[in-house]
Design an enzyme around this catalytic site. Structure first.
Site, PDB file in Angstrom:
ATOM      1  N   HIS A 273       3.635   2.009  -0.309  1.00 20.93           N
ATOM      2  CA  HIS A 273       4.624   2.959  -0.836  1.00 20.93           C
ATOM      3  C   HIS A 273       5.437   2.266  -1.924  1.00 20.93           C
ATOM      4  O   HIS A 273       5.727   1.079  -1.807  1.00 20.93           O
ATOM      5  CB  HIS A 273       5.571   3.445   0.279  1.00 20.93           C
ATOM      6  CG  HIS A 273       6.299   4.677  -0.087  1.00 20.93           C
ATOM      7  ND1 HIS A 273       7.491   4.656  -0.776  1.00 20.93           N
ATOM      8  CD2 HIS A 273       5.990   5.982   0.108  1.00 20.93           C
ATOM      9  CE1 HIS A 273       7.877   5.898  -0.986  1.00 20.93           C
ATOM     10  NE2 HIS A 273       6.991   6.724  -0.466  1.00 20.93           N
ATOM     11  N   ASP A 326       1.276  10.000   4.786  1.00 19.72           N
ATOM     12  CA  ASP A 326       0.005  10.693   4.603  1.00 19.72           C
ATOM     13  C   ASP A 326      -1.091  10.217   5.560  1.00 19.72           C
ATOM     14  O   ASP A 326      -2.045  10.951   5.821  1.00 19.72           O
ATOM     15  CB  ASP A 326      -0.473  10.536   3.154  1.00 19.72           C
ATOM     16  CG  ASP A 326       0.359  11.377   2.202  1.00 19.72           C
ATOM     17  OD1 ASP A 326       0.706  12.503   2.582  1.00 19.72           O
ATOM     18  OD2 ASP A 326       0.672  10.902   1.099  1.00 19.72           O
TER      19      ASP A 326
HETATM   20  C1  SDX Z   1       3.356   9.709  -1.261  1.00 17.08           C
HETATM   21  O1  SDX Z   1       7.116   8.163  -3.975  1.00 17.08           O
HETATM   22  C2  SDX Z   1       7.203   8.873  -2.920  1.00 17.08           C
HETATM   23  O2  SDX Z   1       8.232   9.018  -2.310  1.00 17.08           O
HETATM   24  C3  SDX Z   1       5.903   9.543  -2.509  1.00 17.08           C
HETATM   25  C4  SDX Z   1       5.849  10.179  -1.126  1.00 17.08           C
HETATM   26  C5  SDX Z   1       6.691  11.440  -1.052  1.00 17.08           C
HETATM   27  O3  SDX Z   1       7.089  11.810   0.058  1.00 17.08           O
HETATM   28  O4  SDX Z   1       6.908  12.066  -2.091  1.00 17.08           O
HETATM   29  O5  SDX Z   1       6.292   9.283  -0.129  1.00 17.08           O
HETATM   30  C6  SDX Z   1       4.408  10.655  -0.760  1.00 17.08           C
HETATM   31  O6  SDX Z   1       2.918   9.877  -2.367  1.00 17.08           O
HETATM   32  C7  SDX Z   1       2.926   8.548  -0.407  1.00 17.08           C
HETATM   33  C8  SDX Z   1       1.935   7.592  -1.106  1.00 17.08           C
HETATM   34  C9  SDX Z   1       0.532   8.123  -0.981  1.00 17.08           C
HETATM   35  N1  SDX Z   1      -0.454   7.290  -1.694  1.00 17.08           N
HETATM   36  C10 SDX Z   1      -1.364   6.523  -1.092  1.00 17.08           C
HETATM   37  O7  SDX Z   1      -1.425   6.413   0.118  1.00 17.08           O
HETATM   38  C11 SDX Z   1      -2.381   5.874  -2.002  1.00 17.08           C
HETATM   39  C12 SDX Z   1      -2.571   4.433  -1.633  1.00 17.08           C
HETATM   40  N2  SDX Z   1      -1.377   3.695  -1.936  1.00 17.08           N
HETATM   41  C13 SDX Z   1      -1.289   2.904  -3.069  1.00 17.08           C
HETATM   42  O8  SDX Z   1      -2.145   3.130  -4.126  1.00 17.08           O
HETATM   43  C14 SDX Z   1       0.125   2.440  -3.439  1.00 17.08           C
HETATM   44  O9  SDX Z   1       0.668   1.819  -2.334  1.00 17.08           O
HETATM   45  C15 SDX Z   1       1.117   3.439  -4.014  1.00 17.08           C
HETATM   46  C16 SDX Z   1       0.528   4.244  -5.179  1.00 17.08           C
HETATM   47  C17 SDX Z   1       1.619   4.402  -2.961  1.00 17.08           C
HETATM   48  C18 SDX Z   1       2.329   2.655  -4.565  1.00 17.08           C
HETATM   49  O10 SDX Z   1       1.926   1.900  -5.655  1.00 17.08           O
HETATM   50  P1  SDX Z   1       2.776   0.722  -6.252  1.00 17.08           P
HETATM   51  O11 SDX Z   1       4.200   0.866  -5.901  1.00 17.08           O
HETATM   52  O12 SDX Z   1       2.454   0.618  -7.688  1.00 17.08           O
HETATM   53  O13 SDX Z   1       2.129  -0.503  -5.443  1.00 17.08           O
HETATM   54  P2  SDX Z   1       2.735  -1.916  -5.255  1.00 17.08           P
HETATM   55  O14 SDX Z   1       3.172  -2.459  -6.577  1.00 17.08           O
HETATM   56  O15 SDX Z   1       3.854  -1.813  -4.265  1.00 17.08           O
HETATM   57  O16 SDX Z   1       1.586  -2.781  -4.638  1.00 17.08           O
HETATM   58  C19 SDX Z   1       1.834  -4.110  -4.377  1.00 17.08           C
HETATM   59  C20 SDX Z   1       0.598  -4.783  -3.892  1.00 17.08           C
HETATM   60  C21 SDX Z   1      -0.522  -4.729  -4.901  1.00 17.08           C
HETATM   61  O17 SDX Z   1      -1.301  -5.904  -4.699  1.00 17.08           O
HETATM   62  P3  SDX Z   1      -1.217  -7.092  -5.755  1.00 17.08           P
HETATM   63  O18 SDX Z   1      -1.702  -6.542  -7.050  1.00 17.08           O
HETATM   64  O19 SDX Z   1       0.237  -7.510  -5.822  1.00 17.08           O
HETATM   65  O20 SDX Z   1      -2.117  -8.147  -5.165  1.00 17.08           O
HETATM   66  O21 SDX Z   1       0.092  -4.133  -2.727  1.00 17.08           O
HETATM   67  C22 SDX Z   1      -1.232  -3.682  -2.959  1.00 17.08           C
HETATM   68  C23 SDX Z   1      -1.331  -3.567  -4.481  1.00 17.08           C
HETATM   69  O22 SDX Z   1      -2.660  -3.611  -4.908  1.00 17.08           O
HETATM   70  N3  SDX Z   1      -1.360  -2.366  -2.356  1.00 17.08           N
HETATM   71  C24 SDX Z   1      -2.462  -1.939  -1.725  1.00 17.08           C
HETATM   72  C25 SDX Z   1      -2.172  -0.639  -1.321  1.00 17.08           C
HETATM   73  N4  SDX Z   1      -0.923  -0.311  -1.705  1.00 17.08           N
HETATM   74  C26 SDX Z   1      -0.427  -1.384  -2.341  1.00 17.08           C
HETATM   75  N5  SDX Z   1      -3.626  -2.517  -1.479  1.00 17.08           N
HETATM   76  C27 SDX Z   1      -4.556  -1.797  -0.809  1.00 17.08           C
HETATM   77  N6  SDX Z   1      -4.334  -0.530  -0.391  1.00 17.08           N
HETATM   78  C28 SDX Z   1      -3.154   0.070  -0.648  1.00 17.08           C
HETATM   79  N7  SDX Z   1      -2.954   1.319  -0.247  1.00 17.08           N
END
Ligand code: SDX
Length: 385
Positions: A273, A326
């Site tokens: 998140h 989710d």
């Molecule tokens: C919703 O914003 C809101 O409030 C949204 C929401 C709402 O109620 O409106 O809460 C609803 O949209 C929930 C999110 C749903 N999406 C997913 O589940 C998709 C999978 N999640 C990710 O793609 C990701 O976590 C995001 C898009 C949700 C957030 O992206 P960020 O903030 O750009 O991610 P980050 O910078 O915090 O990540 C940091 C690290 C990274 O690794 P490094 O590059 O530092 O090595 O964590 C890794 C990311 O690659 N990472 C994941 C991951 N989420 C973060 N690795 C694998 N799987 C994941 N899901």
């Protein structure tokens, strides 16, 4: 280049003020009420009133609000005809329910007598109408997909059923159990609002140009559809199905599947998140309810929760990343027998309350939202060089 370099994805940047919700590591609050308190003690209709009108309703206000929602459930014949006409596109997959829902909302705007009026009174009227009609759109779409008669086309449902119960009823034509109605109701409360998430921010940007509410909600739906945002509830369930198929085919264990995903640098749907780094407050509430449904009413779905919990454990232990709302939503709706392509439309049916509240807040104290961009393109050059 501007003086301050932009943060990619605007991470950690405050983009304005809101009185509607506060999303913090240790708490999620809607207008002062904490999410566990709301999930336990309020109905979705009460939560929607808090968001849209701004305060906890008295008994009389709540009755009036619910009656208004019930009276506005039915869709105009043009919208029903449009949904019916989408049967082949839905069947072929060229359109998915989120796309059809987006167009329904746009069409509703064309038919709404208040569509060009952005006064607070008109905006509140439109909010209630939109909120009332979202479950009807979902139900009618599902009836069309299933090749069945549309359930309650004249009334948009059963006046004795709540927003959550009626949503389930419209999808199947069968009255849902109290347990299913309760779980749906709580999931709607959990999904209702989350400050400046991508879809709400989209809606606010549209509203800030002084465009209309239906347009802003149409944009919100388009933003919510993506799997990095609301589309993750569908994507999470599809991912779990893939893992199960692979394990059942003897291709390896859950752990093997996860390690391969890590190696391939795949994003695990329903995890992580932008704001919450230690877990999403909503996820544990919904997970517990979903597991309870499996244990009490759908025991053959318990293995799905076991699978989900193993996936969660591996993510926590090896990546320190936790499920967002989710992930349990996918498992819970699946256990309740809801077709996967309707999970994100159901998110819409709830988040409409938050979107509309934000659109009204934006219109009440408006300034165009127009940030700067850092140009990284070609240096200045002459056309006739
Ligand atoms: C919703 O914003 C809101 O409030 C949204 C929401 C709402 O109620 O409106 O809460 C609803 O949209 C929930 C999110 C749903 N999406 C997913 O589940 C998709 C999978 N999640 C990710 O793609 C990701 O976590 C995001 C898009 C949700 C957030 O992206 P960020 O903030 O750009 O991610 P980050 O910078 O915090 O990540 C940091 C690290 C990274 O690794 P490094 O590059 O530092 O090595 O964590 C890794 C990311 O690659 N990472 C994941 C991951 N989420 C973060 N690795 C694998 N799987 C994941 N899901």
């Amino acid at each position: 280049m501007s003086a301050a370099a932009a943060t990619k994805g605007l991470a950690g940047v405050s983009a304005g003020e809101t009185k509607i919700a506060s999303v913090l590591q240790d708490k999620l609050i809607y207008r002062g009420y904490e999410i566990h308190d709301l999930a336990e003690n309020a109905t979705f209709e009460e939560v929607a009133h808090v968001l849209l009108v701004g305060h906890k309703p008295s008994e009389k206000e709540l009755r009036f609000f619910c009656d208004e929602l019930i009276a506005n459930r039915a869709l105009a014949p043009q919208v029903i005809d449009y949904i019916k006409s989408m049967q082949p596109a839905l069947a072929s997959g060229s359109a998915v329910p989120m796309d059809v829902m987006r167009t329904c909302v746009s069409l509703l705007g064309n038919l709404d007598a208040d569509s060009q009026d952005n006064s607070p009174e008109a905006n509140l009227r439109k909010s209630k109408r939109l909120l009332a009609k979202m479950p009807t759109i979902i139900g009618h779409m599902q009836n069309v997909i299933d090749g069945k008669e549309i359930v309650a086309p004249d009334t948009g449902g059963d006046a004795k059923l709540s927003h959550a119960g009626n949503l389930l009823y419209l999808m199947t034509g069968a009255k849902p159990s109290d347990k299913f109605t309760h779980v749906m109701d709580v999931s709607l409360t959990l999904y209702a609002e989350h400050d400046f998430n991508a879809s709400t921010f989209t809606s606010r940007i549209i509203a800030a140009t002084l465009s209309d509410m239906h347009g802003a909600i149409t944009g919100g739906i388009a933003a919510l559809k993506g799997p990095l945002h609301g589309g993750a509830n569908e994507a999470a369930m599809e991912m779990l199905k893939l893992i199960k198929t692979s394990v059942d085919a003897g291709e390896g264990s859950i752990d093997d599947w996860m390690h391969k995903a890590f190696e391939d640098k795949r994003k695990l749907m329903g995890f992580g998140h932008r704001v919450y780094k230690n877990g999403d407050h909503r996820a544990s509430i919904l997970h517990a309810l979903g597991r309870e449904v499996a244990e009490t009413e759908r025991t053959d779905f318990i293995p799905w929760f076991d699978l989900g919990e193993r996936v969660q454990q591996i993510m926590a232990d090896e990546k320190g990343i936790f499920p967002n709302v989710d992930f349990p939503c996918g498992l819970t709706y699946f256990t309740m027998g809801i077709p996967v392509p309707q999970y994100t439309p159901i998110f819409v049916a709830s988040r409409t309350s938050g979107w509309c509240a934000h659109i009204m807040e934006q219109h009440e104290n408006n300034r165009l939202i127009r940030p700067l961009a850092d140009y990284t393109g070609h240096p200045l050059r002459a056309w006739n060089d």
